[in-house]
Design a protein around this motif. Structure first.
Motif, PDB file in Angstrom:
ATOM      1  N   ILE A 146      -3.313  -5.267   6.244  1.00  0.00           N
ATOM      2  CA  ILE A 146      -4.220  -6.495   6.474  1.00  0.00           C
ATOM      3  C   ILE A 146      -5.413  -5.843   6.476  1.00  0.00           C
ATOM      4  CG2 ILE A 146      -4.955  -8.792   6.632  1.00  0.00           C
ATOM      5  CD1 ILE A 146      -3.208  -8.125   3.850  1.00  0.00           C
ATOM      6  N   GLU A 147      -5.728  -5.482   8.191  1.00  0.00           N
ATOM      7  CA  GLU A 147      -6.255  -5.524   8.951  1.00  0.00           C
ATOM      8  C   GLU A 147      -6.955  -3.937   8.186  1.00  0.00           C
ATOM      9  OE1 GLU A 147      -9.081  -5.741  12.109  1.00  0.00           O
ATOM     10  OE2 GLU A 147      -7.178  -6.532  11.786  1.00  0.00           O
ATOM     11  N   ILE A 148      -6.508  -2.796   7.680  1.00  0.00           N
ATOM     12  CA  ILE A 148      -7.440  -1.975   7.420  1.00  0.00           C
ATOM     13  C   ILE A 148      -7.825  -2.068   5.975  1.00  0.00           C
ATOM     14  CG2 ILE A 148      -5.571  -0.957   5.934  1.00  0.00           C
ATOM     15  CD1 ILE A 148      -6.713   1.750   7.240  1.00  0.00           C
ATOM     16  N   ILE A 149      -7.312  -3.203   5.120  1.00  0.00           N
ATOM     17  CA  ILE A 149      -8.189  -3.578   4.330  1.00  0.00           C
ATOM     18  C   ILE A 149      -9.661  -4.077   4.460  1.00  0.00           C
ATOM     19  CG2 ILE A 149      -8.140  -5.310   1.936  1.00  0.00           C
ATOM     20  CD1 ILE A 149      -5.029  -4.774   1.430  1.00  0.00           C
ATOM     21  N   GLN A 150      -8.963  -5.471   5.464  1.00  0.00           N
ATOM     22  CA  GLN A 150     -10.208  -6.209   5.773  1.00  0.00           C
ATOM     23  C   GLN A 150     -11.489  -5.277   6.328  1.00  0.00           C
ATOM     24  OE1 GLN A 150      -8.441  -8.870   8.741  1.00  0.00           O
ATOM     25  NE2 GLN A 150      -9.568 -10.474   8.232  1.00  0.00           N
ATOM     26  N   ARG A 151     -11.645  -4.113   7.493  1.00  0.00           N
ATOM     27  CA  ARG A 151     -11.968  -3.495   8.407  1.00  0.00           C
ATOM     28  C   ARG A 151     -12.894  -2.470   6.853  1.00  0.00           C
ATOM     29  NH1 ARG A 151     -11.148  -1.265  13.451  1.00  0.00           N
ATOM     30  NH2 ARG A 151     -10.669  -3.296  13.616  1.00  0.00           N
ATOM     31  N   PHE A 152     -11.767  -2.408   6.217  1.00  0.00           N
ATOM     32  CA  PHE A 152     -13.215  -1.361   4.615  1.00  0.00           C
ATOM     33  C   PHE A 152     -14.260  -2.315   4.479  1.00  0.00           C
ATOM     34  CE2 PHE A 152     -13.529  -0.808  -0.029  1.00  0.00           C
ATOM     35  CZ  PHE A 152     -13.278   0.428  -0.411  1.00  0.00           C
ATOM     36  N   LEU A 153     -13.626  -3.646   3.944  1.00  0.00           N
ATOM     37  CA  LEU A 153     -14.299  -4.474   3.240  1.00  0.00           C
ATOM     38  C   LEU A 153     -15.772  -4.922   4.166  1.00  0.00           C
ATOM     39  CD1 LEU A 153     -11.315  -6.863   1.508  1.00  0.00           C
ATOM     40  CD2 LEU A 153     -12.911  -5.479   0.747  1.00  0.00           C
ATOM     41  N   PHE A 154     -15.321  -5.358   5.021  1.00  0.00           N
ATOM     42  CA  PHE A 154     -16.501  -4.649   6.587  1.00  0.00           C
ATOM     43  C   PHE A 154     -17.053  -4.365   6.251  1.00  0.00           C
ATOM     44  CE2 PHE A 154     -17.796  -4.571  11.047  1.00  0.00           C
ATOM     45  CZ  PHE A 154     -18.393  -5.387  10.829  1.00  0.00           C
ATOM     46  N   VAL A 155     -16.593  -2.334   5.954  1.00  0.00           N
ATOM     47  CA  VAL A 155     -17.848  -1.645   5.905  1.00  0.00           C
ATOM     48  C   VAL A 155     -18.850  -2.046   5.274  1.00  0.00           C
ATOM     49  CG1 VAL A 155     -17.843   1.393   6.441  1.00  0.00           C
ATOM     50  CG2 VAL A 155     -16.751  -0.746   8.058  1.00  0.00           C
ATOM     51  N   VAL A 156     -17.528  -1.693   3.913  1.00  0.00           N
ATOM     52  CA  VAL A 156     -19.045  -2.216   2.457  1.00  0.00           C
ATOM     53  C   VAL A 156     -19.877  -3.106   2.627  1.00  0.00           C
ATOM     54  CG1 VAL A 156     -18.247  -2.280   0.092  1.00  0.00           C
ATOM     55  CG2 VAL A 156     -16.535  -1.135   1.495  1.00  0.00           C
ATOM     56  N   VAL A 157     -19.513  -4.313   2.453  1.00  0.00           N
ATOM     57  CA  VAL A 157     -20.090  -5.371   2.962  1.00  0.00           C
ATOM     58  C   VAL A 157     -21.855  -4.881   3.920  1.00  0.00           C
ATOM     59  CG1 VAL A 157     -21.222  -7.403   3.781  1.00  0.00           C
ATOM     60  CG2 VAL A 157     -19.305  -7.099   2.286  1.00  0.00           C
ATOM     61  N   LEU A 187      -8.510 -12.938   4.050  1.00  0.00           N
ATOM     62  CA  LEU A 187      -7.695 -12.416   4.554  1.00  0.00           C
ATOM     63  C   LEU A 187      -6.343 -12.277   6.254  1.00  0.00           C
ATOM     64  CD1 LEU A 187      -8.203  -8.869   3.044  1.00  0.00           C
ATOM     65  CD2 LEU A 187      -6.079 -10.273   2.230  1.00  0.00           C
ATOM     66  N   THR A 188      -7.202 -13.057   6.883  1.00  0.00           N
ATOM     67  CA  THR A 188      -7.003 -13.183   7.943  1.00  0.00           C
ATOM     68  C   THR A 188      -5.686 -14.135   8.378  1.00  0.00           C
ATOM     69  OG1 THR A 188      -9.042 -12.831   9.376  1.00  0.00           O
ATOM     70  CG2 THR A 188      -7.720 -14.321  10.272  1.00  0.00           C
ATOM     71  N   ALA A 189      -5.684 -15.342   7.037  1.00  0.00           N
ATOM     72  CA  ALA A 189      -5.143 -16.194   6.902  1.00  0.00           C
ATOM     73  C   ALA A 189      -3.356 -16.078   6.661  1.00  0.00           C
ATOM     74  CB  ALA A 189      -5.298 -17.537   6.279  1.00  0.00           C
ATOM     75  N   VAL A 190      -3.463 -14.727   6.114  1.00  0.00           N
ATOM     76  CA  VAL A 190      -1.429 -14.105   5.674  1.00  0.00           C
ATOM     77  C   VAL A 190      -0.900 -13.071   6.824  1.00  0.00           C
ATOM     78  CG1 VAL A 190      -2.738 -14.343   3.543  1.00  0.00           C
ATOM     79  CG2 VAL A 190      -2.995 -11.956   4.929  1.00  0.00           C
ATOM     80  N   LYS A 191      -2.307 -12.851   7.840  1.00  0.00           N
ATOM     81  CA  LYS A 191      -1.069 -12.228   9.030  1.00  0.00           C
ATOM     82  C   LYS A 191       0.059 -12.659   9.514  1.00  0.00           C
ATOM     83  CE  LYS A 191      -4.754  -9.432   9.931  1.00  0.00           C
ATOM     84  NZ  LYS A 191      -5.859  -8.740  11.436  1.00  0.00           N
ATOM     85  N   ASP A 192       0.669 -11.907   9.777  1.00  0.00           N
ATOM     86  CA  ASP A 192       1.666 -12.425  10.269  1.00  0.00           C
ATOM     87  C   ASP A 192       2.040 -12.980  12.238  1.00  0.00           C
ATOM     88  OD1 ASP A 192       3.789 -12.303   8.077  1.00  0.00           O
ATOM     89  OD2 ASP A 192       3.949 -10.029   8.683  1.00  0.00           O
TER      90      ASP A 192
END
Length: 275
Positions: A160-171, A214-219
């Motif tokens: 989840i973290e790596i997907i979030q980071r990818f989305l963050f940078v793309v934005v 996506l933060t909400a789905v983290k364990d």
């Protein structure tokens, strides 16, 4: 005053600022992993970022629009050479497996600038993929490689973290694409070229909301992570919607690139408040 302006211009144009932004994202990863005092790796990332970014920006094959830097280019070259030398020196002190995981992202950086494909093309000139290559490299360099460095686990939260980071940078790259509409060839087929400025902002907003949810789905989730993610998502949206075709000289190259640094400070402040 002129001296301060010259120092600031050199700070931005020599990629020191963007290197600090990358280091901020690396440190955010370390904080989320619960590890600190990884200063050697932060320095390694800082030096490598300056060397890589200046290589991409100022190599002869690069088609970026930095043509007014002839007076400062000598200093930038010297800085880049020094950073490259010390980066190689520190590379011998970095674990072998960390270097192996970093290698693909280094290769993508080279292919982004060097025309090794047919018709003398590089990855940057391939239609529609520019910001996604950047997002992939930043996500790998600021999440995957640091996790490997500290012997972290590739669990669900890591994914989840790596997907979030990818989305963050793309934005964060979208304001640059809007700015570069006047410079980019139509063959690049960037997102603003394909769908327009307003729809690009809507697209970016959807990515920010996805990044936030996506933060909400983290364990494993803490109040600090929830609050910091909400705040940085809000800041990112403000900069995205504040982007115009005609913008101030340092809107993107300083302010937008400052968002990762703001994110780190937000986390540090929240840790002080809730510790």
């Amino acid at each position: 005053m002129e001296t301060l302006k010259s120092i600031f211009k050199f700070y931005v144009n020599s990629s020191i600022h963007v290197a600090l932004a990358i280091c901020a994202l690396v440190q955010i990863t370390f904080l989320k992993l619960g590890t600190t005092d990884r200063y050697a790796f932060l320095l390694f990332s800082f030096l490598g970022s300056i060397a890589a970014y200046n290589f991409v920006k100022y190599s002869k094959v690069s088609k970026l629009h930095h043509r007014k830097l002839t007076r400062s280019m000598k200093g930038i070259r010297v800085l880049t050479i020094l950073c490259s030398v010390f980066f190689v020196y520190l590379a011998f002190k970095v674990p072998y497996d960390t270097l192996m995981y970093m290698l693909p992202f280094a290769a993508l950086t080279v292919l982004y600038a060097v025309p090794v494909f047919p018709n003398k093309r590089n990855l940057r000139s391939v239609a529609g993929i520019k910001i996604f290559i950047i997002g992939l490299v930043w996500a790998g360099a600021t999440v995957l490689v640091p996790v490997v460095y500290v012997n972290g686990t590739f669990d669900f939260d890591f994914l989840i973290e790596i997907i979030q980071r990818f989305l963050f940078v793309v934005v964060l790259m979208l304001p640059f694409e809007i700015r570069d509409l006047q410079f980019d060839a139509e063959t690049l087929e960037t997102i603003p070229q394909k769908i327009g400025v307003t729809r690009t902002k809507v697209f970016g907003s959807i990515l920010v909301v996805t990044f936030l949810l996506l933060t909400a789905v983290k364990d494993t989730l803490s109040l600090i992570e929830i609050l910091s993610t909400i705040l940085v998502a809000t800041i990112t949206l403000l900069f995205l919607w504040g982007t115009e075709r005609q913008q101030s000289k340092y809107y993107c190259s300083f302010w937008v690139e400052s968002v990762p640094i703001m994110w780190l400070f937000i986390i540090l402040i929240l840790q002080r408040l809730f510790s």
